[in-house]
Design a protein around this motif. Structure first.
Motif, short mmCIF file in Angstrom:
data_model
loop_
_atom_site.label_atom_id
_atom_site.label_comp_id
_atom_site.label_asym_id
_atom_site.label_seq_id
_atom_site.Cartn_x
_atom_site.Cartn_y
_atom_site.Cartn_z
N VAL A 189 1.10 -0.88 0.30
CA VAL A 189 0.07 0.19 0.11
C VAL A 189 0.95 1.01 -0.12
O VAL A 189 0.10 2.47 0.13
CB VAL A 189 -1.41 0.29 1.28
N ALA A 190 2.13 1.35 0.07
CA ALA A 190 2.89 2.31 -0.10
C ALA A 190 4.10 2.55 -0.59
O ALA A 190 4.77 2.05 -0.98
CB ALA A 190 3.91 2.31 1.55
N PRO A 191 3.72 3.28 -2.03
CA PRO A 191 4.76 3.19 -3.65
C PRO A 191 5.77 4.32 -2.99
O PRO A 191 6.10 3.70 -3.76
CB PRO A 191 3.75 2.94 -4.26
N ALA A 192 5.19 5.54 -2.44
CA ALA A 192 6.35 6.31 -2.56
C ALA A 192 7.47 6.31 -1.65
O ALA A 192 7.72 5.23 -0.62
CB ALA A 192 5.11 7.94 -1.84
N ALA A 200 6.02 -3.50 3.91
CA ALA A 200 7.36 -3.13 3.87
C ALA A 200 7.33 -2.70 2.73
O ALA A 200 7.51 -3.03 1.48
CB ALA A 200 8.28 -4.39 3.48
N GLY A 201 6.49 -1.98 2.24
CA GLY A 201 6.88 -1.40 0.44
C GLY A 201 5.34 -1.18 -0.08
O GLY A 201 4.04 -1.18 0.38
N PRO A 202 6.00 -1.11 -1.67
CA PRO A 202 6.98 -1.09 -1.85
C PRO A 202 7.49 -0.13 -2.02
O PRO A 202 9.13 0.10 -2.94
CB PRO A 202 7.04 -1.64 -2.90
N GLY A 203 7.76 1.20 -1.51
CA GLY A 203 8.11 2.30 -0.85
C GLY A 203 8.78 2.05 0.43
O GLY A 203 9.78 0.97 0.87
N ASP A 204 8.54 3.30 0.88
CA ASP A 204 8.89 3.33 2.56
C ASP A 204 7.16 3.75 3.43
O ASP A 204 6.51 4.59 2.67
CB ASP A 204 9.33 4.04 3.15
N ALA A 205 7.11 2.30 4.09
CA ALA A 205 5.81 2.73 4.91
C ALA A 205 5.69 3.89 5.86
O ALA A 205 4.35 4.31 6.49
CB ALA A 205 5.49 1.66 6.04
N CYS A 206 6.99 4.43 6.29
CA CYS A 206 6.77 5.61 6.99
C CYS A 206 6.70 6.81 6.43
O CYS A 206 6.13 8.24 6.86
CB CYS A 206 7.56 6.16 8.06
N TYR A 207 7.27 7.06 4.49
CA TYR A 207 6.42 8.60 4.50
C TYR A 207 5.65 7.71 3.50
O TYR A 207 5.12 9.28 3.72
CB TYR A 207 8.05 8.17 3.30
N ASP A 208 5.11 7.08 3.15
CA ASP A 208 3.74 7.35 2.50
C ASP A 208 2.63 6.81 3.65
O ASP A 208 2.20 5.47 3.41
CB ASP A 208 3.58 5.71 1.73
N TRP A 209 3.21 7.86 4.93
CA TRP A 209 2.10 7.13 6.23
C TRP A 209 0.33 7.09 6.29
O TRP A 209 0.12 6.00 6.42
CB TRP A 209 2.65 8.27 7.09
N LYS A 210 0.08 8.27 5.78
CA LYS A 210 -1.07 8.76 5.37
C LYS A 210 -2.30 6.99 4.73
O LYS A 210 -2.67 6.33 5.57
CB LYS A 210 -2.25 9.33 4.29
#
Length: 495
Positions: free
Chosen positions: A71-74, A126-136
């Motif tokens: 869910v976190a591609p960014a 675990a991504g595919p980007g970063d879970a903390c950066y794509d926080w919402k």
């Protein structure tokens, strides 16, 4: 309501020059009993937190499954070993996923998997980007999962750059396990790994960017330790870049309270399209990885059973089931029934008691022998701590080292399945023989005479006499037969 029939194990910031801090909670060397028994109150508390997390406990990975939701591609950094391309279902490496999910789609998929995979215990981002950066998207996903399946563990993997901004929220959401990828503590080394980072709406490159990343990683680790959140540190071993430097990384994370250190090999092929892949950076050899792990052993607890999972992995660590749960095949409304997972957990508790006892007995027998002999054993298994996979179907072998120090899992090697449609593939067998380099004995649930003879010519003895036995029980009997008294059961091996 009657319980469903389930078979256990058979289903498929800190400045760079700052002195190390004294952590509030140390990981690592308290006791090896995290995976054998509970001997004191501290171990008991930690065991309750890791006993059903397949990444934080080697013993748990035999029984429990994880699910990564993409869910976190960014992402806010670029790594020279990373290319987050999609639709790479044949690759098992971090950062790849077949389909990006919205939080609503992820929840629907989680409910579908939880209804069909009783081993499921952990939902990770675990991504595919970063879970903390794509926080919402991370928050929205976890809120939905926690509401529908309150007993599931929530876990994230992050590069650590944005981590300090969200530690309080992670604690509030009861995220008890966090993985941080830390490849350096020296910005000069980091500049060779990270071309750039994005921080505070600015782009930083070179040593300056690596220094900011390092400081944020150390700060995030310290904050997690202060809140009692268990941390696993992933480090990618890059020959000639950070391989020897990872000894220093291990010291820094130990002194800041990391629970576990997981050193994984660089995966680098030209077809992956990464900087390292296109520039010919070589990957470490298995013996190099093992030598580094052995060097680090004794500080932070080491993880040796990692699969370098995809960002959409589902199932036990040794068997990805993501293809079984394509989003377009899942109903728009999933009725989740917790009975299957509850029944499975009850069975696991009983099975674990037996496995604990068998593992302790086998280790005591090996250690009491006092022999200077060593054995390297490869095991075909699909979970449950048993030798329960046919040689022809095995896709991954677990590796065990046996000596007077006991029986220890030291790694795994992926292989191509030998039997395709009931016919043995000689090219696959050739590849398996290469993967078995340095192995003395191969144990599987079943193996034919043909491959057994080929393996023997390559110096590997193969046997299926211990089919469905506990792994440690079988290995202990073999070791005693090789170096000591008569074994309690036949080995069917030429000694």
């Amino acid at each position: 309501m009657s319980e469903p029939e389930i078979k256990v194990g058979m289903t498929s910031s800190a400045p760079f020059d700052r002195a190390p801090m004294a952590p509030a909670m140390r990981g690592g060397r308290a006791s090896s009993s995290y995976d054998l028994s509970v001997t004191d109150d501290i171990d008991a508390r930690i065991w309750e937190r890791i006993k059903d997390h397949p990444c934080f406990s080697e013993q748990a990975h035999h029984y429990f499954a994880r699910m990564h939701v993409a869910v976190a591609p960014a992402c806010n950094i670029q790594c020279n070993y990373c290319n987050r391309k999609y639709d790479c279902t044949n690759e098992s490496r971090p950062g790849v996923a077949s389909v990006k999910l919205t939080p609503d789609q992820a929840l629907r998929k989680v409910l579908a998997v939880a209804s069909k995979v009783p081993e499921l215990s952990v939902i990770g981002i675990a991504g595919p980007g970063d879970a903390c950066y794509d926080w919402k998207k991370t928050v929205a996903t976890f809120e939905g999962v926690a509401r529908e399946i309150p007993d599931i563990k929530l876990c994230i993997s992050t590069n650590g750059l944005a981590l300090p901004d969200h530690v309080d929220e992670l604690a509030d959401m009861n995220v008890d396990h966090v993985t941080i990828t830390i490849n350096m503590v020296d910005p000069e080394v980091g500049a060779k790994i990270y071309p750039w980072i994005l921080h505070g709406h600015r782009r930083y490159t070179g040593i300056e960017g690596a220094r900011i990343l390092h400081e944020r990683q150390m700060l995030g680790l310290e904050m997690l330790t202060e809140r009692g959140i268990l941390t696993k540190i992933n480090s990618v071993m890059i020959p000639g870049v950070n391989d020897t430097h990872l000894v220093e990384v291990n010291r820094w994370i130990r002194d800041r309270g990391a629970f576990m250190h997981n050193v994984v090999p660089l995966i680098s092929k030209p077809s992956h399209g990464t900087y390292y892949g296109l520039t010919g950076q070589r990957c470490p050899e298995p013996f190099e990885l093992m030598a580094l792990q052995d060097c680090l052993d004794g500080n932070v607890k080491l993880m040796r059973h990692c699969q370098q999972c995809r960002a959409d992995a589902i199932g036990l660590l040794g068997g990805d089931r993501e293809r079984e749960f394509a989003l377009d095949q899942i109903s728009t409304k999933v009725d989740y029934d917790a009975n299957m997972r509850e029944a499975y957990r009850k069975l696991v508790e009983h099975e674990r008691e037996d496995q604990f006892a068998a593992k302790l007995d086998a280790n005591k027998a090996v250690e009491s022998l006092g022999s200077s002999g060593t054995l390297a054993v490869a095991v075909a298994t699909k979970g449950g701590g048993r030798i329960n996979e046919h040689f022809g179907q095995v896709r991954e072998l677990q590796l065990y080292a046996v000596s007077r120090k006991g029986i220890n899992l030291v790694g795994h090697r992926k292989v191509l399945p030998y039997c395709l449609g009931g016919v043995g593939e000689e090219s696959a067998l050739d590849q398996i023989i290469v993967a078995l380099d340095g192995i003395d004995i191969l144990l599987s649930a079943k193996i034919g005479d043909g491959p057994k003879k080929r393996l023997a010519k390559a110096g590997v003895r193969a046997a299926d006499a211990f089919a469905y036995a506990y792994i440690e029980t079988a290995i202990g009997a073999l070791y005693i037969a090789e170096f000591g008294r008569k074994p309690s059961m036949p080995t069917a091996l030429p000694l």
